[in-house]
Design a protein around this motif. Structure first.
Motif, PDB file in Angstrom:
ATOM      1  N   PRO A 117       4.484   3.419  -1.817  1.00 42.48           N
ATOM      2  CA  PRO A 117       5.510   4.104  -2.608  1.00 42.48           C
ATOM      3  C   PRO A 117       6.905   3.533  -2.418  1.00 42.48           C
ATOM      4  O   PRO A 117       7.763   3.651  -3.284  1.00 42.48           O
ATOM      5  N   ASP A 118       7.136   2.885  -1.259  1.00 40.29           N
ATOM      6  CA  ASP A 118       8.483   2.380  -0.958  1.00 40.29           C
ATOM      7  C   ASP A 118       8.553   0.863  -0.897  1.00 40.29           C
ATOM      8  O   ASP A 118       9.480   0.292  -0.320  1.00 40.29           O
ATOM      9  N   GLY A 119       7.545   0.196  -1.466  1.00 38.95           N
ATOM     10  CA  GLY A 119       7.569  -1.261  -1.405  1.00 38.95           C
ATOM     11  C   GLY A 119       6.304  -1.861  -1.978  1.00 38.95           C
ATOM     12  O   GLY A 119       5.490  -1.168  -2.601  1.00 38.95           O
ATOM     13  N   PRO A 120       6.100  -3.159  -1.763  1.00 33.22           N
ATOM     14  CA  PRO A 120       4.936  -3.847  -2.312  1.00 33.22           C
ATOM     15  C   PRO A 120       3.644  -3.411  -1.635  1.00 33.22           C
ATOM     16  O   PRO A 120       3.662  -2.800  -0.561  1.00 33.22           O
ATOM     17  N   ALA A 121       2.531  -3.730  -2.260  1.00 32.22           N
ATOM     18  CA  ALA A 121       1.224  -3.415  -1.678  1.00 32.22           C
ATOM     19  C   ALA A 121       1.042  -4.168  -0.367  1.00 32.22           C
ATOM     20  O   ALA A 121       1.621  -5.243  -0.161  1.00 32.22           O
ATOM     21  N   PRO A 122       0.258  -3.627   0.554  1.00 31.00           N
ATOM     22  CA  PRO A 122       0.028  -4.309   1.842  1.00 31.00           C
ATOM     23  C   PRO A 122      -0.589  -5.685   1.633  1.00 31.00           C
ATOM     24  O   PRO A 122      -1.338  -5.927   0.686  1.00 31.00           O
ATOM     25  N   HIS A 123      -0.274  -6.574   2.545  1.00 27.15           N
ATOM     26  CA  HIS A 123      -0.830  -7.923   2.537  1.00 27.15           C
ATOM     27  C   HIS A 123      -2.211  -7.877   3.174  1.00 27.15           C
ATOM     28  O   HIS A 123      -2.378  -7.339   4.277  1.00 27.15           O
ATOM     29  N   LEU A 124      -3.230  -8.426   2.505  1.00 26.67           N
ATOM     30  CA  LEU A 124      -4.604  -8.405   3.005  1.00 26.67           C
ATOM     31  C   LEU A 124      -4.903  -9.708   3.740  1.00 26.67           C
ATOM     32  O   LEU A 124      -4.730 -10.800   3.193  1.00 26.67           O
TER      33      LEU A 124
ATOM     34  N   GLU B  47     -12.477   6.277  -0.749  1.00 25.25           N
ATOM     35  CA  GLU B  47     -11.381   7.210  -0.993  1.00 25.25           C
ATOM     36  C   GLU B  47     -10.647   7.540   0.291  1.00 25.25           C
ATOM     37  O   GLU B  47      -9.417   7.694   0.301  1.00 25.25           O
ATOM     38  N   ARG B  48     -11.369   7.648   1.393  1.00 29.61           N
ATOM     39  CA  ARG B  48     -10.731   7.895   2.690  1.00 29.61           C
ATOM     40  C   ARG B  48      -9.848   6.711   3.060  1.00 29.61           C
ATOM     41  O   ARG B  48      -8.710   6.895   3.533  1.00 29.61           O
ATOM     42  N   PHE B  49     -10.351   5.500   2.844  1.00 33.04           N
ATOM     43  CA  PHE B  49      -9.571   4.298   3.109  1.00 33.04           C
ATOM     44  C   PHE B  49      -8.275   4.314   2.296  1.00 33.04           C
ATOM     45  O   PHE B  49      -7.187   4.067   2.832  1.00 33.04           O
ATOM     46  N   LYS B  50      -8.374   4.620   1.007  1.00 36.15           N
ATOM     47  CA  LYS B  50      -7.198   4.617   0.146  1.00 36.15           C
ATOM     48  C   LYS B  50      -6.218   5.708   0.553  1.00 36.15           C
ATOM     49  O   LYS B  50      -4.993   5.518   0.511  1.00 36.15           O
ATOM     50  N   THR B  51      -6.743   6.871   0.978  1.00 35.83           N
ATOM     51  CA  THR B  51      -5.878   7.962   1.432  1.00 35.83           C
ATOM     52  C   THR B  51      -5.092   7.539   2.677  1.00 35.83           C
ATOM     53  O   THR B  51      -3.885   7.789   2.777  1.00 35.83           O
ATOM     54  N   ILE B  52      -5.774   6.891   3.624  1.00 35.02           N
ATOM     55  CA  ILE B  52      -5.113   6.452   4.848  1.00 35.02           C
ATOM     56  C   ILE B  52      -4.059   5.398   4.552  1.00 35.02           C
ATOM     57  O   ILE B  52      -2.946   5.437   5.082  1.00 35.02           O
ATOM     58  N   VAL B  53      -4.390   4.452   3.667  1.00 41.58           N
ATOM     59  CA  VAL B  53      -3.440   3.395   3.330  1.00 41.58           C
ATOM     60  C   VAL B  53      -2.204   3.972   2.644  1.00 41.58           C
ATOM     61  O   VAL B  53      -1.069   3.603   2.948  1.00 41.58           O
ATOM     62  N   ARG B  54      -2.420   4.915   1.723  1.00 41.47           N
ATOM     63  CA  ARG B  54      -1.271   5.530   1.036  1.00 41.47           C
ATOM     64  C   ARG B  54      -0.403   6.287   2.018  1.00 41.47           C
ATOM     65  O   ARG B  54       0.837   6.254   1.939  1.00 41.47           O
ATOM     66  N   ASP B  55      -1.015   6.991   2.955  1.00 40.92           N
ATOM     67  CA  ASP B  55      -0.262   7.821   3.886  1.00 40.92           C
ATOM     68  C   ASP B  55       0.410   6.988   4.978  1.00 40.92           C
ATOM     69  O   ASP B  55       1.580   7.214   5.312  1.00 40.92           O
ATOM     70  N   ALA B  56      -0.318   6.021   5.549  1.00 41.87           N
ATOM     71  CA  ALA B  56       0.215   5.234   6.663  1.00 41.87           C
ATOM     72  C   ALA B  56       1.205   4.181   6.190  1.00 41.87           C
ATOM     73  O   ALA B  56       2.121   3.813   6.925  1.00 41.87           O
TER      74      ALA B  56
END
Length: 283
Positions: free
Chosen positions: A127-134, A95-104
């Motif tokens: 929120p402003d574009g596609p999901a991050p590339h892994l 959940e911390r990881f997901k919070t950081i990814v959503r915020d950053a």
């Protein structure tokens, strides 16, 4: 680059080699990386790192030599590294990881190969574009050699972003500017805190703000960063052994940890051999 030119053959990093598995009964080898070798690797990483200057790049991996190489390679390209606490064990860490990814809102997430599959199903959409590339950490580190000029960062540009622990609520991102890093380096330079030949033992996770003091400032000063393995970071006897064996001159620990370490006679016996001892981080 000035540091590399002045001390190219000095040891920049000392670390355990995690590139392969030791044979049964054998310990991992301790390896060293010179400033020239580190600079060449950083340039190569910069050439192949996905993303464009100004993009945020989440780094999800242990804080070892590979992390530092990727961190510096990202900065070299003008990217903004965002260290994420590791390992991701338990739902609270996820959940911390997901919070950081959503915020950053990173454009790319670079992760240790062992957790790629797990992260694939946990990455929230931006929120402003596609999901991050892994991207796999090792796919970047195994790239062919290349060279690239450093991105001309400005003083108010973010150098990297660190997140608070979230112990009092949601983790908060703090953008550390290039100007702030430069001011810290100049202050330490004028006070002679680090110099070529010094060795600092790095005991903190790179998600903590002391990472700049333990790694970035020493590397800018021509000192050696001795990366203490995670298993030894709370072992007073193991730390004492590393101080004696590798000529450690600097250590930084919170007051409570220093109190605990000083309960060990072997550690106390090594204190006179240290040039700089920094305690802080607690009230």
């Amino acid at each position: 680059m000035e540091t590399v030119s002045s001390v190219p053959r000095r040891t920049a990093l000392r670390f355990l080699d995690y590139s392969d598995s030791p044979r049964s009964g054998e310990s991992r080898r301790v390896r060293e990386c010179t400033y020239r070798e580190l600079w060449d690797l950083v340039e190569t990483i910069s050439c192949v790192f996905p993303g464009s200057p100004g993009d945020r790049i989440a780094l999800v991996m242990p804080g070892d030599d590979r992390f530092i190489s990727l961190f510096l390679g990202a900065m070299h390209k003008g990217l903004i590294p965002v260290p994420v606490p590791f390992p991701l064990t338990g739902m609270s860490a996820i959940e911390r990881f997901k919070t950081i990814v959503r915020d950053a809102g990173p454009a790319v997430i670079v992760a240790a190969p062992a957790i790629l599959d797990r992260l694939a199903g946990e990455i929230p959409a931006r929120p402003d574009g596609p999901a991050p590339h892994l991207v796999s950490r090792d796919s970047i580190l195994s790239a062919s050699a290349g060279s690239d000029e450093p991105w001309p960062a400005r003083g108010d540009d973010p150098a990297f972003i660190q997140y608070t622990s979230g112990s009092t609520g949601r983790p908060k991102g703090i953008a550390v500017k290039h100007r702030g890093l430069s001011n810290l380096f100049q202050d330490h330079l004028q006070r002679g805190i680090f110099a070529p030949g010094d060795v600092i033992i790095s005991l903190a996770d790179p998600t903590f703000d002391i990472f700049a003091f333990e790694s970035l400032i020493p590397l800018a000063s021509g000192a050696t960063v001795h990366l203490c393995p995670t298993d030894d970071q709370k072992d007073a006897s193991a730390i004492a052994s590393r101080i004696a064996t590798y000529g450690v001159t600097h250590i930084q620990v919170p007051v409570s940890k220093m109190t605990a370490l000083c309960g060990n006679r072997r550690f106390r016996d090594q204190l006179p051999h240290l040039r700089v001892i920094v305690c802080g981080g607690e009230h």
